[in-house]
Design a protein around this motif. Structure first.
Motif, PDB file in Angstrom:
ATOM      1  N   HIS A   1      -4.281   8.541  -0.595  1.00 33.08           N
ATOM      2  CA  HIS A   1      -5.602   7.912  -0.538  1.00 33.08           C
ATOM      3  C   HIS A   1      -5.910   7.197  -1.859  1.00 33.08           C
ATOM      4  O   HIS A   1      -6.387   6.053  -1.875  1.00 33.08           O
ATOM      5  N   ILE A   2      -5.652   7.903  -2.951  1.00 30.93           N
ATOM      6  CA  ILE A   2      -6.030   7.355  -4.262  1.00 30.93           C
ATOM      7  C   ILE A   2      -5.143   6.171  -4.625  1.00 30.93           C
ATOM      8  O   ILE A   2      -5.616   5.180  -5.202  1.00 30.93           O
ATOM      9  N   GLU A   3      -3.855   6.238  -4.288  1.00 28.58           N
ATOM     10  CA  GLU A   3      -2.982   5.093  -4.529  1.00 28.58           C
ATOM     11  C   GLU A   3      -3.510   3.859  -3.795  1.00 28.58           C
ATOM     12  O   GLU A   3      -3.570   2.753  -4.360  1.00 28.58           O
ATOM     13  N   ALA A   4      -3.929   4.050  -2.545  1.00 26.07           N
ATOM     14  CA  ALA A   4      -4.454   2.925  -1.764  1.00 26.07           C
ATOM     15  C   ALA A   4      -5.718   2.357  -2.387  1.00 26.07           C
ATOM     16  O   ALA A   4      -5.888   1.138  -2.484  1.00 26.07           O
ATOM     17  N   ILE A   5      -6.618   3.234  -2.843  1.00 24.77           N
ATOM     18  CA  ILE A   5      -7.870   2.772  -3.449  1.00 24.77           C
ATOM     19  C   ILE A   5      -7.593   2.033  -4.749  1.00 24.77           C
ATOM     20  O   ILE A   5      -8.222   0.998  -5.042  1.00 24.77           O
TER      21      ILE A   5
ATOM     22  N   GLU B   1     -10.134  -9.570   7.911  1.00 25.97           N
ATOM     23  CA  GLU B   1      -8.709  -9.281   7.967  1.00 25.97           C
ATOM     24  C   GLU B   1      -8.480  -7.773   7.970  1.00 25.97           C
ATOM     25  O   GLU B   1      -9.121  -7.033   7.222  1.00 25.97           O
ATOM     26  N   PHE B   2      -7.556  -7.325   8.837  1.00 23.74           N
ATOM     27  CA  PHE B   2      -7.221  -5.908   8.900  1.00 23.74           C
ATOM     28  C   PHE B   2      -6.001  -5.626   8.021  1.00 23.74           C
ATOM     29  O   PHE B   2      -5.013  -6.359   8.051  1.00 23.74           O
ATOM     30  N   VAL B   3      -6.092  -4.532   7.264  1.00 24.29           N
ATOM     31  CA  VAL B   3      -4.992  -4.135   6.391  1.00 24.29           C
ATOM     32  C   VAL B   3      -4.737  -2.652   6.606  1.00 24.29           C
ATOM     33  O   VAL B   3      -5.655  -1.833   6.534  1.00 24.29           O
ATOM     34  N   ASN B   4      -3.485  -2.298   6.888  1.00 23.27           N
ATOM     35  CA  ASN B   4      -3.093  -0.901   7.038  1.00 23.27           C
ATOM     36  C   ASN B   4      -2.403  -0.461   5.743  1.00 23.27           C
ATOM     37  O   ASN B   4      -1.268  -0.859   5.484  1.00 23.27           O
ATOM     38  N   PRO B   5      -3.048   0.360   4.916  1.00 21.96           N
ATOM     39  CA  PRO B   5      -2.466   0.725   3.615  1.00 21.96           C
ATOM     40  C   PRO B   5      -1.193   1.554   3.735  1.00 21.96           C
ATOM     41  O   PRO B   5      -0.388   1.590   2.800  1.00 21.96           O
TER      42      PRO B   5
ATOM     43  N   ALA C   1      -0.257  21.208  -4.920  1.00 14.67           N
ATOM     44  CA  ALA C   1      -0.373  20.466  -6.175  1.00 14.67           C
ATOM     45  C   ALA C   1       0.343  19.125  -6.106  1.00 14.67           C
ATOM     46  O   ALA C   1      -0.074  18.153  -6.740  1.00 14.67           O
ATOM     47  N   HIS C   2       1.420  19.055  -5.323  1.00 11.92           N
ATOM     48  CA  HIS C   2       2.173  17.813  -5.179  1.00 11.92           C
ATOM     49  C   HIS C   2       1.407  16.783  -4.354  1.00 11.92           C
ATOM     50  O   HIS C   2       1.467  15.575  -4.625  1.00 11.92           O
ATOM     51  N   LEU C   3       0.658  17.240  -3.356  1.00 11.35           N
ATOM     52  CA  LEU C   3      -0.014  16.324  -2.436  1.00 11.35           C
ATOM     53  C   LEU C   3      -1.449  16.006  -2.834  1.00 11.35           C
ATOM     54  O   LEU C   3      -1.907  14.870  -2.674  1.00 11.35           O
ATOM     55  N   ALA C   4      -2.164  16.989  -3.331  1.00 14.56           N
ATOM     56  CA  ALA C   4      -3.611  16.849  -3.531  1.00 14.56           C
ATOM     57  C   ALA C   4      -3.937  15.873  -4.646  1.00 14.56           C
ATOM     58  O   ALA C   4      -3.279  15.839  -5.687  1.00 14.56           O
ATOM     59  N   SER C   5      -4.979  15.089  -4.424  1.00 18.14           N
ATOM     60  CA  SER C   5      -5.466  14.219  -5.481  1.00 18.14           C
ATOM     61  C   SER C   5      -6.053  15.068  -6.605  1.00 18.14           C
ATOM     62  O   SER C   5      -6.356  16.254  -6.424  1.00 18.14           O
TER      63      SER C   5
END
Length: 359
Positions: free
Chosen positions: A17-21, A123-127, A153-157
């Motif tokens: 999520h954070i990478e996409a933002i 425009e639609f964008v799929n991250p 810990a590996h997955l969570a923001s």
């Protein structure tokens, strides 16, 4: 100006999520984050209240060096039909002049729009198509359920890692994964503000002591629910509004007391309160979710209660509260009289929390 609307549940937010933002903040002038299912909680699909999901995202974005001035949140509730939900989304798009619609929800959103031949003006964008982090919140929830800290810990923001402990999130998630967590009832969704205050009382014959007060007033006699009852500061959450901002808005509208949100990155949030004599820094703490059907009133629903607590003279608000119908009443008197809805329990919980942090 390019404005992106990124819709998701973020339950809870992970590194994908954070990478996409962060990519959006580089590509767009404004990023509107639509917190979906904002009135849902306590189930496997909806484990966390939106008020906490918002904080997780904010803290994660700041930790990555993102420009928070370019970010704004809207809270989007679930609807009975896709068309009703889409109407709400389009209202948000019109309000913010959205140019790009960002979502990884292909099955529930993108495919449905395609099937219905809806040609929308952005425009639609799929991250997920360009993400280097192929995670889903389901993977994160399962890691917590299994007690797998390394995967968590590996997955969570960053924000998820920092906040879950302080909001009892691990226990709450386990209850939710069994569909036995605290749920919001359908109907009118409101906020209540339990504004408590400790003032020093100096009797002539004894030692000084702190006396607890709570901000309350009498409800109008014409009210359908609990007429002429003692009541806290409260009101309805507006469409798309964050409960945190709703609490501060209602406080000012009902009492004239202005509290400004300084930081919503952690729990509790930091606020500045304007008194008759100046500014006081304090915090706005989420108290609990209250939803007793027997006490909900004619329109049902739930209340998200917040607490503000100060140690100061109660007369610092005397001028502000004039002619508002609200006053700082001794907690003992308020509890003895009883308050509307579930507000008696709210005050008891708030006082218990004060005593906990004082010890």
């Amino acid at each position: 100006m390019k404005t992106a609307l990124f819709i998701g549940r973020f339950a809870p937010s992970h590194k994908g999520h954070i990478e996409a933002i962060m990519k959006m903040l580089d590509s767009y002038d404004k990023v509107i984050i639509g917190l979906g299912s904002c009135y849902e909680s306590g189930t496997k699909r909806h484990p966390f209240l939106a008020v906490f999901r918002e904080k997780m995202l904010l803290l994660s974005i700041q930790e990555r060096g993102g420009d928070l001035s370019k970010v704004e949140f809207v809270h989007i509730q679930d609807r009975e039909t896709f068309d009703e939900w889409l109407d709400d989304v389009l209202e948000v798009c019109d309000k913010y002049n959205v140019t790009h619609f960002i979502t990884g929800n292909k099955e529930d959103i993108l495919d449905v729009l395609k099937e219905q031949n809806k040609n929308l003006p952005f425009e639609f964008v799929n991250p997920e198509e360009t993400s280097s982090v192929p995670y889903h919140a389901t993977d994160l929830r399962n890691a917590i359920l299994k007690g797998d800290y390394d995967t968590f810990a590996h997955l969570a923001s960053y924000g998820t890692q920092m906040l879950l402990g302080s909001i009892n999130g691990f226990n709450g998630l386990r209850y939710a994964l069994e569909d036995s967590g605290r749920r919001i009832y359908q109907g009118r969704q409101t906020v209540d503000v339990v504004f408590t205050l400790q003032d020093i009382v100096t009797p002539k014959s004894n030692r000084p002591y702190l006396k607890n007060y709570v901000l309350c007033g009498y409800r109008d006699k014409s009210k359908i629910d609990f007429p002429n009852y003692l009541g806290l500061v409260g009101g309805e959450i507006k469409k798309f509004e964050s409960p945190t901002y709703a609490a501060l808005r209602v406080l000012e509208e009902k009492t004239g007391i202005k509290a400004t949100l300084k930081s919503n990155l952690m729990e509790p949030a930091i606020i500045s309160i304007k008194t008759d004599n100046g500014e006081i820094l304090s915090d706005l703490r989420f108290l609990d979710l209250y939803n007793n059907e027997k006490l909900a009133g004619k329109r049902g629903g739930s209340s998200q209660a917040f607490q503000i607590n100060l140690n100061c003279k109660k007369d610092v608000f005397d001028k502000t509260l004039q002619n508002t119908g609200f006053e700082f009443k001794p907690v003992s008197e308020a509890l003895e009289e009883g308050l509307a809805y579930e507000q008696t329990e709210m005050v008891k919980d708030a006082v218990s929390r004060i005593e906990h942090y004082a010890n």
